[in-house]
Design a protein around this motif. Structure first.
Motif, PDB file in Angstrom:
ATOM      1  N   ALA A  35      -9.940   2.382  50.587  1.00 14.53           N
ATOM      2  CA  ALA A  35      -9.188   2.231  49.339  1.00 14.53           C
ATOM      3  C   ALA A  35      -7.722   2.524  49.624  1.00 14.53           C
ATOM      4  N   LEU A  36      -6.845   1.748  49.000  1.00  8.90           N
ATOM      5  CA  LEU A  36      -5.411   1.928  49.163  1.00  8.90           C
ATOM      6  C   LEU A  36      -4.784   2.085  47.779  1.00  8.90           C
ATOM      7  N   PHE A  37      -4.109   3.210  47.567  1.00 13.59           N
ATOM      8  CA  PHE A  37      -3.424   3.485  46.304  1.00 13.59           C
ATOM      9  C   PHE A  37      -1.933   3.247  46.489  1.00 13.59           C
ATOM     10  N   GLY A  38      -1.376   2.360  45.667  1.00 11.21           N
ATOM     11  CA  GLY A  38       0.030   2.028  45.752  1.00 11.21           C
ATOM     12  C   GLY A  38       0.243   0.681  46.409  1.00 11.21           C
ATOM     13  N   THR A  39       1.160  -0.114  45.831  1.00 14.52           N
ATOM     14  CA  THR A  39       1.425  -1.450  46.372  1.00 14.52           C
ATOM     15  C   THR A  39       2.918  -1.669  46.608  1.00 14.52           C
ATOM     16  N   GLY A  40       3.638  -0.587  46.835  1.00 12.65           N
ATOM     17  CA  GLY A  40       5.076  -0.689  47.062  1.00 12.65           C
ATOM     18  C   GLY A  40       5.409  -1.126  48.475  1.00 12.65           C
TER      19      GLY A  40
ATOM     20  N   ALA B  84       3.024   4.060  58.443  1.00 11.46           N
ATOM     21  CA  ALA B  84       1.667   3.522  58.397  1.00 11.46           C
ATOM     22  C   ALA B  84       0.888   3.913  59.641  1.00 11.46           C
ATOM     23  N   ALA B  85       1.591   3.984  60.763  1.00 10.14           N
ATOM     24  CA  ALA B  85       0.926   4.351  62.021  1.00 10.14           C
ATOM     25  C   ALA B  85       0.442   5.798  62.008  1.00 10.14           C
ATOM     26  N   ILE B  86       1.072   6.668  61.214  1.00 11.04           N
ATOM     27  CA  ILE B  86       0.560   8.034  61.055  1.00 11.04           C
ATOM     28  C   ILE B  86      -0.837   7.982  60.458  1.00 11.04           C
ATOM     29  N   SER B  87      -0.977   7.199  59.377  1.00 14.94           N
ATOM     30  CA  SER B  87      -2.292   7.027  58.756  1.00 14.94           C
ATOM     31  C   SER B  87      -3.262   6.371  59.721  1.00 14.94           C
TER      32      SER B  87
ATOM     33  N   ALA C 264       1.848  -2.769  52.597  1.00 13.68           N
ATOM     34  CA  ALA C 264       1.378  -3.800  53.531  1.00 13.68           C
ATOM     35  C   ALA C 264       1.165  -3.225  54.925  1.00 13.68           C
ATOM     36  N   ALA C 265       2.092  -2.396  55.368  1.00 16.12           N
ATOM     37  CA  ALA C 265       1.945  -1.776  56.688  1.00 16.12           C
ATOM     38  C   ALA C 265       0.772  -0.795  56.701  1.00 16.12           C
ATOM     39  N   GLN C 266       0.573  -0.057  55.599  1.00 20.10           N
ATOM     40  CA  GLN C 266      -0.569   0.854  55.514  1.00 20.10           C
ATOM     41  C   GLN C 266      -1.876   0.073  55.594  1.00 20.10           C
ATOM     42  N   LEU C 267      -1.906  -1.063  54.947  1.00 21.77           N
ATOM     43  CA  LEU C 267      -3.075  -1.927  54.993  1.00 21.77           C
ATOM     44  C   LEU C 267      -3.370  -2.362  56.430  1.00 21.77           C
TER      45      LEU C 267
ATOM     46  N   THR D 196      -6.320  -2.054  61.673  1.00 20.77           N
ATOM     47  CA  THR D 196      -6.126  -2.019  63.121  1.00 20.77           C
ATOM     48  C   THR D 196      -7.079  -1.044  63.793  1.00 20.77           C
ATOM     49  N   VAL D 197      -7.388   0.072  63.127  1.00 22.91           N
ATOM     50  CA  VAL D 197      -8.150   1.143  63.796  1.00 22.91           C
ATOM     51  C   VAL D 197      -9.631   1.188  63.426  1.00 22.91           C
ATOM     52  N   ARG D 198     -10.043   0.510  62.369  1.00 22.88           N
ATOM     53  CA  ARG D 198     -11.449   0.498  61.981  1.00 22.88           C
ATOM     54  C   ARG D 198     -11.883  -0.926  61.608  1.00 22.88           C
TER      55      ARG D 198
END
Length: 330
Positions: free
Chosen positions: A132-137, A113-116, A141-144, A149-151
């Motif tokens: 927008a976030l595609f995928g809920t696996g 997630a930190a890469i994103s 949550a970390a991607q969210l 965190t950054v914006r």
């Protein structure tokens, strides 16, 4: 030797810590301070799972080695256990001793997630408000959290191809989003998810593009995170051809593994020359990033073991300083 569980990791290692650790890893990789063989993928006899081995040595000030032992077993979801279980032994580069064994599923979720997060911070428009976030696996949550965190986002649309999953995810993660003042919205189709979105992160295992190029507005930044094999892709070819700046985390790995690029390259519709550089190049100032507000930017990542070793070393350092974890002797 220090054993570090999920709870131990989360008590000392924040998303901001992970983003900074990933930036450090990108720079060390680009400077040639890391030895990273391509990961070894072994499919099980039943074809129902993959076991992957991701070794790396990182020199410079770190001087650490390790290997991430990670698997992908989709049926685990029905068993209530991680679909992508992982473990990371961390090796001291001076003595060769294993100094820590770290729960790798949590480490993988956070560092991926930190890469994103790093790419979004470096490439998206600073005034981005809608994502927008595609995928809920397991990664979602970390991607969210990384996006928030950054914006300073106001709204994040959630889409999942499986009916009902987006709604469950929104309900479960709204408390996290409330901490950032962000509204989560279930999107019932890809078009609703991406229309007027400033940032998009895809973290699926899709074999085909998950949205249409026609629905992406000028100036959008896209993180392609999910599909990581040569026969699968999340991003439409038309978007790659339209993008002004395309970056990768690890050029060699992406061109060997990412169907997002490999498929259109085989079709003669995309060239590796269109890749502006690695994120390490961007951080070091070797290449230019976003050049205008309306330019579309893309980050494609497949992950590589330098990220795991640098993150593991940072977690180990913080845990040791905080007195967290379980010390054992073998």
């Amino acid at each position: 030797m220090l054993l570090l569980s999920r709870e131990d990791i989360l008590s000392v290692f924040t998303m901001r810590d992970a983003i900074e650790a990933d930036k450090k890893a990108f720079v060390l990789h680009t400077k040639g301070k890391a030895v990273v063989p391509l990961r070894i993928n072994i499919e099980t006899e039943s074809k129902e799972g993959q076991c992957m081995f991701m070794p790396a040595y990182v020199g410079g000030e770190l001087n650490m080695a390790g290997v991430k032992l990670v698997s992908y077993f989709p049926a685990n979801a029905e068993k209530g256990i991680p679909v992508v279980p992982a473990t990371v032994p961390l090796i001291d580069g001076t003595t060769g001793l294993v100094t820590a064994i770290i729960e790798g599923t949590t480490l993988t979720q956070i560092r991926t997630a930190a890469i994103s997060g790093a790419a979004t911070e470096l490439l998206s428009n600073p005034d981005s408000k809608v994502a927008a976030l595609f995928g809920t696996g397991g990664q979602a949550a970390a991607q969210l959290e990384a996006l928030m965190t950054v914006r300073k986002l106001e709204e994040i649309r959630i889409f999942d191809a499986l009916p009902g999953r987006a709604a469950v995810f929104v309900e479960k993660q709204q408390q996290l989003a409330d901490r950032f003042g962000v509204k989560l919205i279930e999107a019932d189709n890809p078009k609703k998810a991406v229309t007027d979105a400033d940032v998009i992160t895809t973290v699926t295992t899709s074999a085909t593009p998950v949205f249409s190029n026609d629905d992406i507005k000028p100036g959008c930044h896209i993180n392609g995170v999910g599909s990581y094999t040569p026969d699968k892709r999340e991003l439409p070819t038309e978007l790659l051809r339209r993008a002004g700046r395309i970056f990768v985390d690890n050029r060699e790995a992406v061109l060997s593994e990412a169907g997002d690029f490999i498929i259109p390259m085989k079709e003669g519709l995309f060239s590796s020359d269109s890749i502006a550089g690695e994120l390490g190049d961007l951080i070091l100032g070797n290449v230019e990033g976003r050049r205008s507000k309306d330019e579309i930017t893309i980050l494609k990542t497949v992950g590589f073991a330098t990220l795991d070793i640098v993150a593991a070393a940072e977690i180990y350092k913080k845990a040791t300083e905080a007195g967290v974890g379980t010390v054992i002797r073998l």
